[in-house]
Design a protein around this motif. Sequence first.
Motif, PDB file in Angstrom:
ATOM      1  N   GLY B 302      33.506  45.900 -29.424  1.00 48.71           N
ATOM      2  CA  GLY B 302      32.655  44.706 -29.334  1.00 48.71           C
ATOM      3  C   GLY B 302      33.394  43.533 -28.722  1.00 48.71           C
ATOM      4  N   ALA B 303      34.652  43.346 -29.169  1.00 53.43           N
ATOM      5  CA  ALA B 303      35.409  42.169 -28.730  1.00 53.43           C
ATOM      6  C   ALA B 303      35.955  42.317 -27.316  1.00 53.43           C
ATOM      7  CB  ALA B 303      36.565  41.909 -29.698  1.00 53.43           C
ATOM      8  N   LEU B 304      36.262  43.560 -26.937  1.00 50.48           N
ATOM      9  CA  LEU B 304      36.911  43.747 -25.631  1.00 50.48           C
ATOM     10  C   LEU B 304      35.982  44.305 -24.557  1.00 50.48           C
ATOM     11  CD1 LEU B 304      40.301  45.261 -26.899  1.00 50.48           C
ATOM     12  CD2 LEU B 304      39.796  42.887 -26.322  1.00 50.48           C
ATOM     13  N   VAL B 305      34.841  44.855 -24.974  1.00 47.38           N
ATOM     14  CA  VAL B 305      33.952  45.458 -23.975  1.00 47.38           C
ATOM     15  C   VAL B 305      32.562  44.807 -23.992  1.00 47.38           C
ATOM     16  CG1 VAL B 305      32.876  47.599 -23.157  1.00 47.38           C
ATOM     17  CG2 VAL B 305      35.187  47.662 -24.116  1.00 47.38           C
ATOM     18  N   VAL B 306      31.898  44.834 -25.162  1.00 43.32           N
ATOM     19  CA  VAL B 306      30.491  44.401 -25.203  1.00 43.32           C
ATOM     20  C   VAL B 306      30.357  42.905 -24.894  1.00 43.32           C
ATOM     21  CG1 VAL B 306      28.402  44.228 -26.609  1.00 43.32           C
ATOM     22  CG2 VAL B 306      29.883  46.227 -26.833  1.00 43.32           C
TER      23      VAL B 306
END
Lengths: 160, 441
Positions: B302-306
């Motif tokens: 979530g933090a690095l992709v989404v």
Amino acid sequence: MMRQSPNILKQNKLKQWTRITILLLLCLVILFVPFPIPDAPPTDRHIRIEASMFQFTPSEIKINKGDHVTVDLVSTDVVHGFSLDGYNFELKADPGQTSSGSFIANRTGVFRFRCSVACGNLHPFMIGKLQIGPNLLLFRGIILGFLAIIVALLSIKTKK
Amino acid sequence: MTRLDLTQFPIIQKILYSRWPQFLVRAITLAGFIFTILAGILGSIVGSHNFAIIFVWIAWWTALKLFFIPFGGRSWCSICPIPMPGEWLQNGGILQPSGKGIGLRKKWPKVLRGNWLQAGGFLMVGLFGALTLTSARITAIILLAIIVLALLLSLIYERRSFCNYLCPIGGFTGLYAQAGPVEVRVKNAKVCAEHAEKTCYNACPWGQYPLALKSSANCGLCMECLRVCPTDNIAVNMRPWGSDFGPKTKHRLDEAFLGLVMLASVLVDSAVFLGPWGQLKTAAYEIGSIPWFIFAGIFLFGALVVLPGFYAASVWVANRMGNIQNSFRKSLSHFSQVLVPLGLIAWIAFTVSFAFVKFTYILPVISDPFGWGWNLIGNSNTAWVGETTTFSLFFQVILLSLGLFWASRVARQISDSTKQALPLIAFCAVFNLSLLWLLIG
């Protein structure tokens, strides 16, 4: 740059204050005006809630305004408590025991219930949710958000 | 834009020019820091009965977000005790440099500059937060490790390298200090340009040159430049909130990354600590277990992709809608300004739910800091379970709307047109809606 006359400056200030007042009134209306949503007829509710480290099951409960609610709190491991925000309602259950209490759901909204007896490291975050009637504050927040965007865009003077 | 130079008031000037008031406050915070470590190690394992947990994660963490940053930018950094011992060694003196300091004074490696490591550190805070926030021992060990690391790095690298490049809280305060109402700037640029010695730059523990300061992100408000300037040419200004934002201000990709990490962290913290999902809490707590790895994977994804993907998509669309096509990398940095007001207000709104409920623990732990049954001020048994009130829920709704207003306004200010600002505003709106649902849904 042309200097504006004191009269024009005064008028502009008045206009600005009028806009701010209207905006604040609009915000108050969005936050507090009653929505014409009919209440469902009140019923008797019997809810069994199991408390274990560090969760309530069920953790999310929906009921209607005016419901007569009886909570059976069952602890499956250590001593747990049940304290409902906004209502002066508290229960405490020993391991394997059931503790019961009743209240009338006379206030609408979403209320957190929490464990009120220290039960371990995550005890301060052992939380559940009781929704009584529709969650109007969420809708009000969404409308206020839209208003915030519109006002933000209107508040920027674009160069012609 | 309007500025009020605080140094024009004789009393404030006297306080800022003298090193004593700041030293005394820092001495108190250092004593508090050491006491916190002792309480964490020696005190009760029950978090709510231990000074370390309540003072670090409830009192200080709340004060940072609700007071220090919104009203003083990086003001906490000016009294932070963590770099003190290292600075004493670097300076060869406690109150001021003696010229006999020790240390290798190496330059921080170029490849590690920027906010990247601070963002990584904040991700770690999120990954291990459920354990750190509830275990006094772990909190104490982390504080001890931080102060030792800061000390060691100050012996190897020049100035406050730890604060500049590693400290996660330094990253947090620096990012949001751009929105804060305090700045250090030169009064007359010409005077500085003609002054060959650059005493201010040489004295600055942060390695900043006041004449070149355009953002308050990296100025720790230590006031050393003010004290050493021979021409009294440094101003400490109160300014309108958000003065560092604008269409022409320069921003970096690492700032964008840090801003996104902060947004992801506030969402995850809201879900873990304030949500009703017990299994999520347990997964976040049981470090090393399979549920924890699943939690960590989802969090990092979530933090690095989404979230970055969603931000990148809105920037890409915004870039296409602009009159001038900037490079995608430049646009990612430029538009990251919207993440600052959005994130700052989001953290404040989160804190209202997170900390207000637990304020009842503060007096009891002052009365019995180690949880040993003391009752120093007669309040050791006054804690109660606490609750969110109708007022705090309304307050959060108003705060989040204010954050959306501010971020949307910044988006419009830094865009060519309303059309270009809309994708960024959509990003902010979706983020805000998610947080609104987590906090009051």
